[in-house]
Write a protein that holds these residues in place. Structure first.
Motif, PDB file in Angstrom:
ATOM      1  N   ILE A 112       0.837  -1.204   0.000  1.00 62.63           N
ATOM      2  CA  ILE A 112       0.000   0.000   0.000  1.00 62.63           C
ATOM      3  C   ILE A 112       0.868   1.248   0.000  1.00 62.63           C
ATOM      4  N   ARG A 113       1.969   1.211   0.747  1.00 63.40           N
ATOM      5  CA  ARG A 113       2.866   2.374   0.772  1.00 63.40           C
ATOM      6  C   ARG A 113       3.436   2.649  -0.622  1.00 63.40           C
ATOM      7  N   PHE A 114       3.854   1.586  -1.325  1.00 64.36           N
ATOM      8  CA  PHE A 114       4.399   1.796  -2.669  1.00 64.36           C
ATOM      9  C   PHE A 114       3.346   2.415  -3.581  1.00 64.36           C
ATOM     10  N   ALA A 115       2.109   1.897  -3.517  1.00 65.85           N
ATOM     11  CA  ALA A 115       1.044   2.445  -4.357  1.00 65.85           C
ATOM     12  C   ALA A 115       0.808   3.913  -4.043  1.00 65.85           C
ATOM     13  N   ALA A 116       0.788   4.252  -2.741  1.00 69.07           N
ATOM     14  CA  ALA A 116       0.551   5.645  -2.348  1.00 69.07           C
ATOM     15  C   ALA A 116       1.678   6.554  -2.825  1.00 69.07           C
ATOM     16  N   GLU A 117       2.904   6.099  -2.664  1.00 76.07           N
ATOM     17  CA  GLU A 117       4.052   6.932  -3.028  1.00 76.07           C
ATOM     18  C   GLU A 117       4.179   7.146  -4.529  1.00 76.07           C
ATOM     19  N   ASN A 118       3.542   6.299  -5.301  1.00 72.02           N
ATOM     20  CA  ASN A 118       3.725   6.356  -6.752  1.00 72.02           C
ATOM     21  C   ASN A 118       2.491   6.833  -7.515  1.00 72.02           C
ATOM     22  N   THR A 119       1.486   7.363  -6.815  1.00 77.49           N
ATOM     23  CA  THR A 119       0.321   7.896  -7.522  1.00 77.49           C
ATOM     24  C   THR A 119       0.722   9.006  -8.493  1.00 77.49           C
ATOM     25  N   ARG A 120       1.722   9.798  -8.126  1.00 81.62           N
ATOM     26  CA  ARG A 120       2.141  10.918  -8.979  1.00 81.62           C
ATOM     27  C   ARG A 120       3.198  10.514 -10.014  1.00 81.62           C
ATOM     28  N   ARG A 121       3.471   9.223 -10.087  1.00 80.47           N
ATOM     29  CA  ARG A 121       4.431   8.751 -11.082  1.00 80.47           C
ATOM     30  C   ARG A 121       3.749   8.021 -12.239  1.00 80.47           C
ATOM     31  N   LEU A 122       2.431   8.058 -12.273  1.00 75.66           N
ATOM     32  CA  LEU A 122       1.682   7.524 -13.419  1.00 75.66           C
ATOM     33  C   LEU A 122       1.652   8.613 -14.483  1.00 75.66           C
ATOM     34  N   GLU A 123       2.718   8.674 -15.253  1.00 77.81           N
ATOM     35  CA  GLU A 123       2.948   9.813 -16.129  1.00 77.81           C
ATOM     36  C   GLU A 123       2.553   9.517 -17.569  1.00 77.81           C
ATOM     37  N   GLY A 124       2.095  10.565 -18.270  1.00 79.32           N
ATOM     38  CA  GLY A 124       1.808  10.462 -19.689  1.00 79.32           C
ATOM     39  C   GLY A 124       3.027  10.817 -20.529  1.00 79.32           C
ATOM     40  N   GLU A 125       2.788  10.996 -21.826  1.00 77.14           N
ATOM     41  CA  GLU A 125       3.868  11.323 -22.757  1.00 77.14           C
ATOM     42  C   GLU A 125       3.389  12.396 -23.739  1.00 77.14           C
ATOM     43  N   ILE A 126       4.337  13.132 -24.286  1.00 75.94           N
ATOM     44  CA  ILE A 126       4.059  14.066 -25.377  1.00 75.94           C
ATOM     45  C   ILE A 126       4.903  13.622 -26.568  1.00 75.94           C
ATOM     46  N   VAL A 127       4.223  13.391 -27.700  1.00 74.80           N
ATOM     47  CA  VAL A 127       4.872  12.898 -28.915  1.00 74.80           C
ATOM     48  C   VAL A 127       4.736  13.971 -29.998  1.00 74.80           C
ATOM     49  N   PRO A 128       5.783  14.202 -30.805  1.00 77.08           N
ATOM     50  CA  PRO A 128       5.640  15.192 -31.896  1.00 77.08           C
ATOM     51  C   PRO A 128       4.468  14.856 -32.808  1.00 77.08           C
ATOM     52  N   GLY A 129       3.736  15.895 -33.214  1.00 76.28           N
ATOM     53  CA  GLY A 129       2.581  15.691 -34.077  1.00 76.28           C
ATOM     54  C   GLY A 129       2.961  15.564 -35.537  1.00 76.28           C
ATOM     55  N   SER A 130       1.947  15.476 -36.373  1.00 75.88           N
ATOM     56  CA  SER A 130       2.157  15.332 -37.816  1.00 75.88           C
ATOM     57  C   SER A 130       2.216  16.674 -38.535  1.00 75.88           C
ATOM     58  N   THR A 131       1.864  17.745 -37.829  1.00 81.24           N
ATOM     59  CA  THR A 131       1.979  19.099 -38.384  1.00 81.24           C
ATOM     60  C   THR A 131       2.744  19.951 -37.382  1.00 81.24           C
ATOM     61  N   PRO A 132       3.267  21.120 -37.811  1.00 78.00           N
ATOM     62  CA  PRO A 132       4.072  21.945 -36.899  1.00 78.00           C
ATOM     63  C   PRO A 132       3.343  22.360 -35.629  1.00 78.00           C
ATOM     64  N   ASP A 133       2.011  22.533 -35.707  1.00 80.69           N
ATOM     65  CA  ASP A 133       1.273  23.032 -34.550  1.00 80.69           C
ATOM     66  C   ASP A 133       0.605  21.928 -33.730  1.00 80.69           C
ATOM     67  N   GLU A 134       0.854  20.682 -34.086  1.00 78.24           N
ATOM     68  CA  GLU A 134       0.172  19.578 -33.397  1.00 78.24           C
ATOM     69  C   GLU A 134       1.090  18.910 -32.379  1.00 78.24           C
ATOM     70  N   LYS A 135       0.474  18.530 -31.258  1.00 70.83           N
ATOM     71  CA  LYS A 135       1.138  17.686 -30.267  1.00 70.83           C
ATOM     72  C   LYS A 135       0.257  16.453 -30.029  1.00 70.83           C
ATOM     73  N   ILE A 136       0.894  15.328 -29.874  1.00 72.19           N
ATOM     74  CA  ILE A 136       0.161  14.103 -29.559  1.00 72.19           C
ATOM     75  C   ILE A 136       0.387  13.787 -28.088  1.00 72.19           C
ATOM     76  N   LEU A 137      -0.685  13.804 -27.331  1.00 69.17           N
ATOM     77  CA  LEU A 137      -0.625  13.499 -25.903  1.00 69.17           C
ATOM     78  C   LEU A 137      -1.063  12.063 -25.669  1.00 69.17           C
ATOM     79  N   ILE A 138      -0.255  11.325 -24.939  1.00 65.36           N
ATOM     80  CA  ILE A 138      -0.637   9.967 -24.536  1.00 65.36           C
ATOM     81  C   ILE A 138      -0.841  10.000 -23.031  1.00 65.36           C
ATOM     82  N   ASP A 139      -2.084  10.018 -22.631  1.00 70.94           N
ATOM     83  CA  ASP A 139      -2.440  10.133 -21.221  1.00 70.94           C
ATOM     84  C   ASP A 139      -2.640   8.740 -20.629  1.00 70.94           C
ATOM     85  N   ARG A 140      -2.553   8.645 -19.317  1.00 73.31           N
ATOM     86  CA  ARG A 140      -2.854   7.394 -18.616  1.00 73.31           C
ATOM     87  C   ARG A 140      -4.029   7.654 -17.691  1.00 73.31           C
ATOM     88  N   VAL A 141      -5.103   6.924 -17.906  1.00 70.43           N
ATOM     89  CA  VAL A 141      -6.350   7.152 -17.183  1.00 70.43           C
ATOM     90  C   VAL A 141      -6.817   5.843 -16.562  1.00 70.43           C
TER      91      VAL A 141
END
Length: 482
Positions: A112-141
């Motif tokens: 339980i302690r490990f789970a509690a300590e790591n709630t803020r480590r469930l991180e997403g990612e940002i990937v370059p988009g297909s156009t100059p103004d686009e960003k691809i967000l990969i969220d974890r939900v």
């Protein structure tokens, strides 16, 4: 035990009588006494619990990671406060020696302690988009409602292993403890209530597999099923979950090889072999199930093992000097004895034990003598089927090649052990030994920050650590444009 307590179901933050109005007697396997009566839930109760979890999910998933962590840390504080009482609960319903039950509570706290300590480590990612103004967000939900099914051998820690990461990641959960050992899970529910975790986030429904487990798995609102138990039960769960294409995480049986090479520290290996076989009366999925010993040290190793087994104290699990308590049930004891008899018929030599213990201290319980079988061969049934009891089988091997071949000759792939001082062998083992969790020059016991998983018929997915926590979220890809 007279006036044994009676436990209702824990649904939506309230103690709820079962729709069946039926109860299960929980017996102490050391004494035969009834220690509690728990509600015998049914499909209607599962429906109530899943509905409560679904209703609680939106608000819970919107809480910040830190808020969810604080609830888990509050729960842990209560578990630490009640450690002795909770350990006594495990001992009373499962027969585990009290000193081992305390260790189980410590492990639950760590999970339980490990789970509690790591709630803020469930991180997403940002990937370059297909156009100059686009960003691809990969969220974890979070997934939503999680269905958890626990085995009987670690009744408190397995509930913690399901509940901790599930709610840390923003899910809500319905847990079914095993009907042989439901008492500890309900004690967990008392502490969930005291920690003021919002209603419906954690629900505990007791009962048997057909009446509770099946409808929990089949319910269209449970998005992920996490189960610890037998391989046959896991296969049934996987089949039932397929109807709704829901995810499953299955931690199932094991047949751990324990390899001792001629250059090993024989005393250290022998002690680890004993602890890895007879802890919890052998009722551990990572237990040393088959011991492969190099022929050059076979006699010396077997002599040490025989001496150590003869020194084990079997008795009341509340006695601080007890090394091993009873099996959890008569059916489990009879299964183990039948396997020992089968091994002897096939040519194994019974060196120590091999019988149910009798006498004033044992007659009311399910005590089986610590057992040593030598002259076991790879083609015997006991070398391939999970014993899950206090039986140590020793198999002679000529060299490391044969040890690896025999170890991998198995439908399971959960845990393995290797004792050697040869770095070359250790490096080769990392490539060739087909198991998910390997202990090198030490006994068993996984860590909360590790990753507990297996191959083959030992299951799918895994638990613990960052990889186990990530199983409780799913990805959402967003193509972001202004």
């Amino acid at each position: 035990m007279t006036n044994a307590p009676r436990y209702n179901l824990f649904i939506d933050g309230a103690w709820t009588a079962p729709g069946s109005n039926e109860w299960i007697a929980v017996e102490n396997p050391a004494t035969g006494e009834t220690v509690a009566h728990v509600a015998k839930g049914d499909a209607g109760d599962v429906e109530k619990a899943v509905s409560a979890a679904q209703k609680a999910f939106p608000a819970w998933s919107r809480k910040t990671a830190l808020e969810r962590a604080d609830y888990l840390l509050a729960l842990n504080t209560l578990i630490e406060r009640d450690k002795e009482r909770l350990a006594a609960t495990i001992t009373s319903e499962m027969g585990k020696p009290l000193k081992e039950a305390r260790g189980e509570i410590d492990f639950a706290i760590g999970l339980i302690r490990f789970a509690a300590e790591n709630t803020r480590r469930l991180e997403g990612e940002i990937v370059p988009g297909s156009t100059p103004d686009e960003k691809i967000l990969i969220d974890r939900v979070p997934h939503g409602v999680i269905g958890g099914i626990a085995a009987w051998n670690f009744p408190f820690a397995l509930c913690a292993r399901k509940i901790g990461p599930a709610i840390a990641a923003g899910n809500t959960v319905v847990v079914k403890p095993h009907e042989l050992t439901p008492f500890a899970g309900l004690e967990m529910a008392r502490l969930v209530e005291e920690a003021k975790i919002p209603n419906g986030v954690v629900n505990i429904v007791t009962g048997d597999g057909p009446d509770v487990g099946v409808p929990l798995v089949a319910h269209p609102l449970t998005k992920l099923i996490t189960m610890t138990g037998s391989t046959p039960a896991g296969k049934k769960i996987m089949a039932a979950a397929a109807e709704h294409l829901k995810e499953v995480r299955l931690e199932l049986g094991g047949k751990a090889p324990f390899i001792v090479m001629e250059d090993a520290d024989i005393e250290k290996a022998a002690q680890a072999a004993i602890e890895s076989r007879f802890t919890n009366a052998g009722q551990v999925c990572t237990c040393n199930e088959r011991t492969y010993v190099h022929e050059a040290v076979y006699d010396a190793f077997t002599s040490k093992i025989r001496e150590k087994i003869s020194g084990l104290k079997v008795g009341s699990p509340t006695d601080p000097d007890t090394d091993m308590g009873p099996k959890v049930s008569l059916a489990e004891l009879e299964k183990v004895h039948a396997m020992v008899e089968g091994a002897v018929r096939q040519g194994g030599k019974l060196e120590v034990g091999g019988h149910r213990l009798t006498g004033p201290e044992y007659d009311k319980g399910f005590y089986y003598a610590p057992t040593l079988l030598t002259d076991v061969r790879q083609d015997m049934d006991i070398a391939h089927n999970e014993v899950f009891g206090p039986v140590l089988s020793v198999i002679r091997v000529a060299d490391f090649d044969q040890a690896l071949a025999f170890a991998n000759d198995c439908r399971y792939g959960l845990s393995a052990y290797l004792f050697t001082r040869d770095l070359g062998r250790i490096l080769r083992m990392t490539r060739e030994l087909e198991f998910g969790e390997i202990y090198v020059n030490r006994g068993g016991g996984e860590a909360p920050q590790g990753y507990h998983h297996g191959y083959g018929e030992s299951g799918l997915g895994g638990e613990d650590g960052k990889h186990g926590l990530e199983a409780y979220v799913q990805t959402k890809t967003i193509y972001l444009n202004a």
